[in-house]
Motif scaffolding. Structure first.
Motif, PDB file in Angstrom:
ATOM      1  N   GLU A 126       8.109  66.120  18.521  1.00  0.00           N
ATOM      2  CA  GLU A 126       6.779  65.562  18.724  1.00  0.00           C
ATOM      3  C   GLU A 126       6.896  64.102  19.107  1.00  0.00           C
ATOM      4  O   GLU A 126       7.701  63.357  18.562  1.00  0.00           O
ATOM      5  N   GLU A 127       6.054  63.713  20.074  1.00  0.00           N
ATOM      6  CA  GLU A 127       6.027  62.327  20.496  1.00  0.00           C
ATOM      7  C   GLU A 127       5.262  61.533  19.445  1.00  0.00           C
ATOM      8  O   GLU A 127       4.232  61.972  18.943  1.00  0.00           O
ATOM      9  N   ALA A 128       5.786  60.381  19.105  1.00  0.00           N
ATOM     10  CA  ALA A 128       5.111  59.538  18.118  1.00  0.00           C
ATOM     11  C   ALA A 128       3.748  59.139  18.661  1.00  0.00           C
ATOM     12  O   ALA A 128       3.610  58.853  19.846  1.00  0.00           O
ATOM     13  N   PRO A 129       2.732  59.130  17.818  1.00  0.00           N
ATOM     14  CA  PRO A 129       1.405  58.742  18.307  1.00  0.00           C
ATOM     15  C   PRO A 129       1.400  57.278  18.745  1.00  0.00           C
ATOM     16  O   PRO A 129       2.153  56.461  18.208  1.00  0.00           O
ATOM     17  N   PHE A 130       0.575  56.971  19.731  1.00  0.00           N
ATOM     18  CA  PHE A 130       0.436  55.603  20.215  1.00  0.00           C
ATOM     19  C   PHE A 130      -0.307  54.808  19.152  1.00  0.00           C
ATOM     20  O   PHE A 130      -1.420  55.148  18.773  1.00  0.00           O
ATOM     21  N   SER A 131       0.317  53.787  18.621  1.00  0.00           N
ATOM     22  CA  SER A 131      -0.346  52.984  17.592  1.00  0.00           C
ATOM     23  C   SER A 131      -0.106  51.504  17.866  1.00  0.00           C
ATOM     24  O   SER A 131       0.856  51.127  18.545  1.00  0.00           O
ATOM     25  N   TYR A 132      -0.979  50.699  17.313  1.00  0.00           N
ATOM     26  CA  TYR A 132      -0.943  49.265  17.559  1.00  0.00           C
ATOM     27  C   TYR A 132      -1.788  48.563  16.506  1.00  0.00           C
ATOM     28  O   TYR A 132      -2.569  49.195  15.793  1.00  0.00           O
ATOM     29  N   SER A 133      -1.616  47.263  16.436  1.00  0.00           N
ATOM     30  CA  SER A 133      -2.505  46.421  15.639  1.00  0.00           C
ATOM     31  C   SER A 133      -2.968  45.297  16.552  1.00  0.00           C
ATOM     32  O   SER A 133      -2.299  44.938  17.518  1.00  0.00           O
ATOM     33  N   ILE A 134      -4.139  44.763  16.251  1.00  0.00           N
ATOM     34  CA  ILE A 134      -4.704  43.674  17.044  1.00  0.00           C
ATOM     35  C   ILE A 134      -4.762  42.447  16.154  1.00  0.00           C
ATOM     36  O   ILE A 134      -5.215  42.518  15.007  1.00  0.00           O
ATOM     37  N   ARG A 135      -4.269  41.342  16.674  1.00  0.00           N
ATOM     38  CA  ARG A 135      -4.224  40.109  15.886  1.00  0.00           C
ATOM     39  C   ARG A 135      -4.389  38.903  16.808  1.00  0.00           C
ATOM     40  O   ARG A 135      -4.310  39.019  18.038  1.00  0.00           O
ATOM     41  N   GLU A 136      -4.597  37.754  16.191  1.00  0.00           N
ATOM     42  CA  GLU A 136      -4.678  36.503  16.946  1.00  0.00           C
ATOM     43  C   GLU A 136      -3.314  36.227  17.589  1.00  0.00           C
ATOM     44  O   GLU A 136      -2.267  36.456  16.972  1.00  0.00           O
ATOM     45  N   ALA A 137      -3.346  35.730  18.801  1.00  0.00           N
ATOM     46  CA  ALA A 137      -2.109  35.347  19.483  1.00  0.00           C
ATOM     47  C   ALA A 137      -1.528  34.101  18.828  1.00  0.00           C
ATOM     48  O   ALA A 137      -2.267  33.248  18.325  1.00  0.00           O
ATOM     49  N   VAL A 138      -0.211  34.026  18.837  1.00  0.00           N
ATOM     50  CA  VAL A 138       0.506  32.844  18.354  1.00  0.00           C
ATOM     51  C   VAL A 138       1.412  32.363  19.486  1.00  0.00           C
ATOM     52  O   VAL A 138       1.690  33.120  20.425  1.00  0.00           O
ATOM     53  N   PRO A 139       1.871  31.116  19.436  1.00  0.00           N
ATOM     54  CA  PRO A 139       2.695  30.592  20.535  1.00  0.00           C
ATOM     55  C   PRO A 139       3.905  31.470  20.887  1.00  0.00           C
ATOM     56  O   PRO A 139       4.284  31.564  22.059  1.00  0.00           O
ATOM     57  N   GLU A 140       4.468  32.143  19.903  1.00  0.00           N
ATOM     58  CA  GLU A 140       5.638  32.994  20.169  1.00  0.00           C
ATOM     59  C   GLU A 140       5.301  34.203  21.046  1.00  0.00           C
ATOM     60  O   GLU A 140       6.194  34.837  21.609  1.00  0.00           O
TER      61      GLU A 140
END
Length: 195
Positions: free
Chosen positions: A22-36
């Motif tokens: 099984e292909e891993a489900p597409f997942s993500y988190s949304i956060r404030e951008a940082v300089p890195e």
């Protein structure tokens, strides 16, 4: 070997076959951008600069230019978000910047949203833009403008429409890239009241 010497390959019945991984489900988190995050943001944006007409920039943006933009957005207390995969890969970003430097426009911004090529078509754009709009409301922003290329950005227009943006104007042949003239579609969303 002669063809007649080949044996017909036997295929196992479905109940005896090993299941496909099984292909891993597409997942993500949304956060404030940082300089890195800026080298990754630059990489995503520059992909579109060199491969599409969704931005009218024709030269890749430098990391120095992205740092200046980031500092300007932060100083203005405006949102700049990234979507990050569980393994730390930046999948896309969205931000707003002042619509104009004139004081009377201080509650109006222009949004930008770009997804890395591997993250397109997976349902990331809409939630990323929704979080940006929520952050804009929290920042006291009243109007969000999207200026979208009239060719090659149909998915962006549909996504903005889905989130309540209305087309407020078109300009034809105002940009020139890859040897052809391009126009823009301007869309607007008011953040007053309910979503």
């Amino acid at each position: 070997m002669l063809e007649e010497e080949y044996q017909t390959r036997r295929v196992l019945p479905p109940h005896l076959r090993k299941p496909a991984p099984e292909e891993a489900p597409f997942s993500y988190s949304i956060r404030e951008a940082v300089p890195e995050d800026l080298p990754h943001v630059r990489e995503i944006y520059n992909y579109y600069v060199t491969n599409s007409t969704v931005t009218f920039d024709d030269k890749p943006m430098t990391l120095r230019a992205w740092r200046t933009k980031y500092d300007h957005i932060r100083k203005a207390k405006m949102p700049f978000l990234v979507a990050e995969s569980p393994n730390g890969q930046i999948l896309g970003y969205t931000l707003v910047s002042p619509w104009s430097a004139k004081a009377g426009y201080r509650y109006t911004v222009e949004n930008s949203i770009y997804l890395g090529p591997a993250a397109t078509g997976k349902g990331l754009g809409t939630p990323l833009l929704e979080v940006l709009l929520d952050k804009c409301r929290e920042a006291g922003i009243r109007e969000v403008i999207a200026v979208i290329a009239d060719q090659g950005a149909e998915a962006s227009i549909r996504m903005h429409e889905k989130l309540g943006f209305k087309e407020v104007g078109r300009m034809g042949r105002v940009g020139f890239k890859f040897g052809r003239w391009l126009g823009t579609v301007t869309m607007q969303k008011s953040l007053r009241g309910k979503r």
